[in-house]
Scaffold this active site. Structure first.
Site, PDB file in Angstrom:
ATOM      1  N   GLU A 258       0.887  -1.166   0.000  1.00 16.91           N
ATOM      2  CA  GLU A 258       0.000   0.000   0.000  1.00 16.91           C
ATOM      3  C   GLU A 258       0.918   1.207   0.000  1.00 16.91           C
ATOM      4  O   GLU A 258       1.523   1.535   1.009  1.00 16.91           O
ATOM      5  CB  GLU A 258      -0.925  -0.033   1.221  1.00 16.91           C
ATOM      6  CG  GLU A 258      -1.958   1.078   1.248  1.00 16.91           C
ATOM      7  CD  GLU A 258      -1.532   2.220   2.148  1.00 16.91           C
ATOM      8  OE1 GLU A 258      -1.141   3.272   1.589  1.00 16.91           O
ATOM      9  OE2 GLU A 258      -1.592   2.074   3.369  1.00 16.91           O
ATOM     10  N   CYS A 297      -1.519   8.839   3.570  1.00 12.39           N
ATOM     11  CA  CYS A 297      -1.416   8.190   2.262  1.00 12.39           C
ATOM     12  C   CYS A 297      -2.643   8.470   1.398  1.00 12.39           C
ATOM     13  O   CYS A 297      -2.608   8.287   0.188  1.00 12.39           O
ATOM     14  CB  CYS A 297      -1.215   6.688   2.434  1.00 12.39           C
ATOM     15  SG  CYS A 297      -2.512   5.873   3.392  1.00 12.39           S
TER      16      CYS A 297
END
Length: 675
Positions: A258, A297
């Protein structure tokens, strides 16, 4: 000030930092706060401890037992939140940021605990999908199951969420029945270590289920095998380095990445400054620029607005940023804290300068050091907003991420152009669209869905209850294609299955029943010593079956039911009309009349262990029943699920057949039965 010694927990022992430990500074003051790493950890011993101790202990538990374990962990962590809050301020986080990281992490564990109890079986084998009929007579069948990997999960986490970042991986891993070795980013590892201590000290986890590396991973990845898995969150550069490890490639070790990405938010063409959606858009972008000082993120890096709205967005967003108090996160009124470290500050300013080479800075000043509190040595940066006037030919804005409070606005001509710009990021974790138009939403879903792991649509209808562009929820998948890493986390049970092996199994109905713990049609039927409704939950056996006597369905029954219920549909009441229907040869009985008659045939009316009928699943009507036909019922215990210490759920497989033994209807009945 005494430095915190951030220890590792390896093979059952806490191990203090070594002589070459790395210093960790406070993001607020820049002063040394802790030290971590430098210890000589035996990586093979950690792997063996997980595989030999943690794995077998977790696999001995069923999904529901592991779900109960997760719930207990969440409750334990919840009792120590203040301790974690106090530590987290030195990471640069505000109290609001703590709520996302710590409360969000605890909430994620609660969700997976609930998913385990509600959506996974009360056993050790997960059934994936329906049974496949592989033979004419049903004596040879197929199905898919999932079982826990018999290795260890290595979690390598980013610095921005030291608690949530660990727990969003750990919860599905433990629910799957796999032990974990957690490696937090060193800069905030002292917060992660505190959370791990809380969990280990509680005694809730079996031995070997959780270990911690505070510092470098050494040769850990060189020792992993095909039953192990690496789950990584961080930069694309680091992910590329780790996943190209020769041993990872040789053994086909699962690698879930990720990565940070150039997430976008699109202002719909239907939105103007006078609408609630415009205000919502500004709030969303502002929140994503300032929460965790932009170190998320999922933060919005590219703001995509209609060309004629760009200036309005700049002005409204600038005004909102002007009101944001930035400084010591412990001080009252501060809404944005520091970056995690001085090194991160340097990186953000370098990346912002790169973006500025092809975009114009329209808000903020990288040299502005006016912050609330005595924080001159801290890692503070003011928000910066750039305007890219040539988004079609620009490249840096679509490739370079400043991992801080930095975002770039660009204009689009039409929604197709907006989609094209969003997709220039080559894959992201999330893209949001603020619009009231279903047509716009559909166009974006079809045109941009392949490039983004999550699409977040919001408008005046949903905004009061929406969770926000940047909030990955445990119920929904988190990850994305391309630049975002190509991986996927969370998503409820989907996230659990990443730590399990899907296996196709084939065999007779009895074999499949034995493997999966659920009765498969065609399997051996068991005749119990008494009516099954008179037997307690613990006394019932999978496959225990009752065959009822038959009952004749008359025309009077059909008409009485029609008038009593008001369901006088022509197929039940008009013979000529029914005959014109290709599905019915004559007037037919109501489907729900058949269900009522079925209950009358199999129910034991006296008080007993059956407490309630709680549902009916997968109902299908296969063949119509005419007046004069007879029906009978087969009732079989298909599955059992513990719910409390006092009762459990029994899932019954029910079939209705006529006088020719043709299948008329089939469904699953749910009851709660006392122990």
């Amino acid at each position: 000030m005494t430095l915190m010694k951030v220890s590792s927990f390896a093979a059952g022992q806490w191990i203090a930092p070594g002589a070459n430990a790395r210093p960790i500074a406070s993001a607020i003051t820049g002063l040394p706060l802790a030290e971590a790493g430098g210890a000589d950890l035996d990586m093979q011993a950690m792997i063996d401890y997980a595989r030999d101790k943690g794995g077998p202990a977790l696999r001995e538990m069923g999904f529901h037992d592991r779900a109960k374990m997760l719930k207990a962990l969440a409750m334990e962590l919840g009792q120590h939140k203040q301790e974690l809050y106090d530590l987290s301020f030195d990471t640069g986080a505000t109290q609001s940021d703590h709520m996302i990281d710590i409360d969000g992490g605890v909430g994620t564990v609660f969700v997976f605990a609930s998913k385990g109890r509600r959506e996974m079986p009360d056993g050790k084998v997960y059934i994936d999908g329906e049974i496949e009929q592989l033979s004419r007579n049903g004596t040879f069948l197929g199905m898919h199951i999932a079982t826990p990997l018999q290795g260890v999960a290595v979690h390598i986490n980013a610095f921005n969420f030291p608690v949530w970042g660990m727990l969003e991986k750990l919860a599905p891993t433990l629910l799957a029945g796999v032990p974990a070795i957690v490696k937090p980013a060193t800069a905030t590892s002292y917060v992660t270590e505190a959370a791990v201590r809380i969990m280990l000290d509680s005694g809730i986890l079996p031995e070997g289920a959780l270990q911690l590396i505070s510092g470098g991973t050494g040769d850990l990845l060189d020792r992993l095998g095909p039953q192990d898995i690496v789950s990584f969150t961080g930069s694309a550069q680091t992910a590329s380095m780790l996943r190209s490890n020769p041993n990872i490639l040789k053994n086909s070790v699962r690698f879930v990445a990720e990565q940070d990405s150039l997430n976008a938010s699109i202002l719909g063409p239907d939105v103007t400054p006078s609408t609630a959606e415009f205000d919502l858009f500004i709030k969303e972008v502002h929140r994503e620029m300032t929460t965790k000082a932009g170190q998320k993120c999922t933060a919005i890096r590219r703001i995509i607005a209609p060309e004629d709205q760009v200036q309005n967005v700049i002005e409204a967003l600038s005004a909102r940023l002007d009101k944001t108090v930035i400084g010591d996160p412990r001080a009252d009124g501060v809404r944005m804290g520091a970056l995690v470290s001085a090194g991160q500050k340097v990186d953000v300013l370098e990346k912002a300068a790169a973006i500025g080479s092809e975009s114009k800075l329209v808000y903020g000043n990288p040299d502005d050091n006016d912050f609330a509190g005595d924080v001159d040595a801290g890692a503070f940066v003011k928000p910066m907003l750039f305007h890219c006037e040539t988004p079609d030919t620009a490249t840096i804005v679509h490739e370079c991420e400043a991992f801080g409070p930095v975002s770039t606005i660009m204009g689009y001509r039409d929604i197709a152009h907006a989609i094209e710009l969003a997709n220039k990021g080559e894959g992201s974790l999330v893209a949001s669209v603020i619009t009231g138009s279903g047509d716009v939403a559909r166009d974006v879903a079809m045109g941009a869905g392949a490039f983004h792991g999550r699409l977040y649509f919001n408008n005046a209808t949903s905004m009061k209850e929406s969770t926000g562009h940047g909030s990955p929820l445990p119920h929904m998948v988190h990850g994305g294609p391309g630049r975002a890493g190509g991986g996927e986390e969370m998503g409820g049970v989907r996230g659990v299955l990443h730590y399990m092996q899907r296996t196709a199994i084939q065999g007779s109905p009895d074999i499949l029943t034995s493997i999966c713990g659920r009765w498969v049609p065609g399997s051996t039927e068991i005749t119990g010593p008494a009516h099954p409704f008179t037997r307690k939950y613990g006394e019932l056996s999978i496959g225990e079956t009752l065959h009822t006597k038959s009952r004749k369905v008359t025309l009077a029954d059909i008409e009485k039911f029609a008038h009593f219920t008001g369901d006088t549909f022509y197929a039940h009441m008009d013979s000529e009309a029914a005959k014109r229907n290709p599905f019915f040869p004559e007037r037919v009985a109501h489907g729900y009349l058949l269900l009522s008659f079925a209950a009358g045939l199999f129910v034991e009316p006296n008080e007993g262990p059956v407490l309630a009928n709680t549902g009916l699943d997968n109902l299908r009507f296969m063949k119509p029943v005419e007046a004069g036909d007879s029906m009978k019922v087969r009732l079989t215990v298909k599955a059992k699920t513990r719910r409390t210490d006092e009762y459990g759920e029994v899932r019954w497989h029910v079939t209705l057949t006529n006088q020719d033994d043709d299948l008329v209807a089939e469904y699953e009945l749910l009851t709660m039965n006392a122990y």
